[in-house]
Design a protein around this motif. Structure first.
Motif, short mmCIF file in Angstrom:
data_model
loop_
_atom_site.label_atom_id
_atom_site.label_comp_id
_atom_site.label_asym_id
_atom_site.label_seq_id
_atom_site.Cartn_x
_atom_site.Cartn_y
_atom_site.Cartn_z
N PHE A 12 0.94 -1.29 0.22
CA PHE A 12 0.02 -0.04 -0.37
C PHE A 12 0.82 1.04 0.19
N ASP A 13 0.67 2.04 -0.90
CA ASP A 13 1.41 3.21 -1.06
C ASP A 13 1.17 4.39 -0.48
N GLY A 14 0.35 5.10 -0.10
CA GLY A 14 -0.47 6.11 0.23
C GLY A 14 -1.73 6.10 -0.28
N LEU A 15 -1.50 7.56 -0.72
CA LEU A 15 -2.42 8.13 -0.79
C LEU A 15 -3.01 7.75 -2.76
N ALA A 16 -4.88 8.31 -2.62
CA ALA A 16 -4.98 7.55 -3.63
C ALA A 16 -4.46 7.62 -5.17
N GLU A 17 -3.92 8.64 -5.40
CA GLU A 17 -3.82 8.88 -6.88
C GLU A 17 -2.22 8.29 -7.03
N ILE A 18 -1.61 8.06 -5.94
CA ILE A 18 -0.35 7.01 -5.96
C ILE A 18 -0.45 5.77 -6.18
N GLN A 19 -1.40 4.94 -5.31
CA GLN A 19 -2.02 3.13 -5.05
C GLN A 19 -2.48 3.29 -6.60
N ASN A 20 -3.12 3.86 -6.59
CA ASN A 20 -3.85 3.62 -7.87
C ASN A 20 -2.89 3.51 -9.59
N HIS A 21 -2.18 4.63 -9.26
CA HIS A 21 -1.18 5.05 -10.39
C HIS A 21 -0.31 3.84 -10.31
N GLN A 22 0.33 3.71 -8.56
CA GLN A 22 1.63 2.36 -9.04
C GLN A 22 0.83 1.13 -8.18
N ALA A 33 -9.51 1.53 -3.21
CA ALA A 33 -10.44 1.66 -2.63
C ALA A 33 -10.80 0.01 -1.96
N ARG A 34 -10.16 -0.57 -2.22
CA ARG A 34 -10.16 -2.28 -1.84
C ARG A 34 -8.95 -2.57 -1.19
N VAL A 35 -8.23 -1.97 -0.80
CA VAL A 35 -7.04 -2.12 -0.26
C VAL A 35 -7.63 -1.80 1.05
N PHE A 36 -7.90 -0.44 0.99
CA PHE A 36 -7.88 0.20 1.97
C PHE A 36 -9.64 0.08 2.84
N GLN A 37 -10.09 -0.58 2.28
CA GLN A 37 -11.17 -1.53 2.81
C GLN A 37 -10.98 -2.58 3.35
N THR A 38 -9.89 -3.21 3.01
CA THR A 38 -9.84 -4.21 3.73
C THR A 38 -9.11 -4.03 4.75
N ILE A 42 -9.32 -5.44 8.60
CA ILE A 42 -8.14 -6.17 9.12
C ILE A 42 -8.46 -5.21 10.82
N GLU A 43 -8.38 -4.03 10.45
CA GLU A 43 -8.27 -3.40 11.78
C GLU A 43 -8.93 -4.06 12.74
N GLN A 44 -10.31 -3.33 12.16
CA GLN A 44 -11.67 -4.34 12.86
C GLN A 44 -11.63 -5.70 13.88
N LYS A 45 -11.11 -6.46 13.12
CA LYS A 45 -10.23 -8.07 13.72
C LYS A 45 -9.46 -7.87 15.03
N ASN A 46 -8.46 -6.79 14.80
CA ASN A 46 -7.96 -6.67 14.98
C ASN A 46 -6.55 -7.61 15.14
N ILE A 47 -6.61 -7.92 14.49
CA ILE A 47 -4.85 -8.90 13.52
C ILE A 47 -3.22 -7.55 13.17
N PRO A 48 -2.34 -7.77 13.56
CA PRO A 48 -1.32 -7.48 13.09
C PRO A 48 -0.98 -7.15 12.02
N TYR A 49 -0.61 -6.25 11.82
CA TYR A 49 -0.51 -6.09 10.37
C TYR A 49 0.38 -5.06 9.52
N GLY A 50 1.56 -5.33 8.52
CA GLY A 50 2.57 -4.05 8.86
C GLY A 50 2.22 -3.70 7.30
N ILE A 51 2.86 -2.55 6.33
CA ILE A 51 2.91 -1.84 5.15
C ILE A 51 3.43 -1.57 4.20
N ARG A 52 3.77 -1.75 3.32
CA ARG A 52 4.91 -1.90 2.37
C ARG A 52 4.50 -1.66 1.57
#
Length: 264
Positions: A12-22, A33-38, A42-52
């Protein structure tokens, strides 16, 4: 799926325009939209995660802006930020990092933002808190199966058509879905990694205890400069290591004890 998942890594690369472009979807639409929703599920289920996060040459200047957005809009505690290097599609499309100094400047600005938000941010080639003799344990411990049921020692070398495909692939699943492995091929890879590490040790590079010769695919594809003896990636790692050390020392009040820092 999430009921059987203990940890997640998001590309996940950040702002919508950057994510959608890259990171467009297979049909060319945006993926934000799909990645941010997912991510929110994940946060609602309290599953540990990181962003690359990947940084292309045309988006490097917006890294601080993207980091600010992610810190304000996610609960992510750890961000891995990687510049795109000349390999695979990046080699063909020409969007790999071209200016080390520009990336270092943007990285340090983004790191300040992450620190102020109490988050940890890093880049795999610079890990001053880690002393190791192996950059990555995947070749030793992971069983990586690609889309053709072939076995590779590296998550980045995922297809035999890759420039290093013959070096990293060492087997396949048979008709019974059982792995059949040629361990001599894996040993040849280990010998090449060892040779690279010996070369780094001879140069007495101060980064060697932290990068252990660097990421094998990236190191093997990099060309060392005839004068300095270091590749562009090595120079990036060395300069960024210096900047990060100064950052950690400053944030620790003059003495840094080797821990990962984030503002409390």
């Amino acid at each position: 799926l999430l009921d059987g998942v203990s940890e997640v890594s998001f590309s996940f690369d950040g702002l919508a325009e950057i994510q959608n472009h890259q990171r467009p979807t297979a049909n060319g639409n945006g993926s934000f939209a799909r990645v941010f929703q997912t991510l929110k599920i994940i946060e609602q289920k309290n599953i540990p995660y990181g962003i690359r996060m990947s940084v292309m040459d045309d988006s490097v200047g917006r890294l601080p802006e993207n980091m600010e957005f992610l810190c304000r809009n996610t609960q992510c505690r750890t961000f891995q930020v990687e510049p795109v290097f000349t390999s695979g599609r990046a080699r063909l499309q020409g969007n790999a990092l071209k200016d080390n100094a520009k990336f270092i400047h943007a990285f340090m600005d983004a790191m300040e933002i992450a620190f102020e938000h109490g988050r940890h941010m890093y880049y795999s080639g610079v890990r001053p808190w880690l002393v190791t003799n192996s950059f990555c344990m995947a070749p030793h411990e992971a069983l990586i199966i690609n889309h053709d049921n072939e076995l590779t020692t590296c998550y980045e070398v995922y297809d035999r058509s890759h420039e290093l495909g013959e070096l990293f692939f060492y087997g396949a699943l048979n008709g019974k879905n059982e792995p059949e492995m040629d361990f001599s091929k894996r040993e040849r890879l280990f010998e090449k990694i060892k040779s690279r590490q010996e070369m780094c040790a001879k140069k007495e590079c101060f980064c060697f205890p932290h990068c252990a010769g660097d990421c094998p695919p990236k190191a093997f594809l990099s060309q060392d400069d005839s004068e300095s003896g270091f590749s562009d990636r090595c120079e990036l790692n060395r300069e960024l290591t210096k900047e990060m050390l100064l950052f950690y020392i400053e944030k620790s009040g003059g003495v840094w004890h080797g821990d990962k820092l984030a503002k409390q």
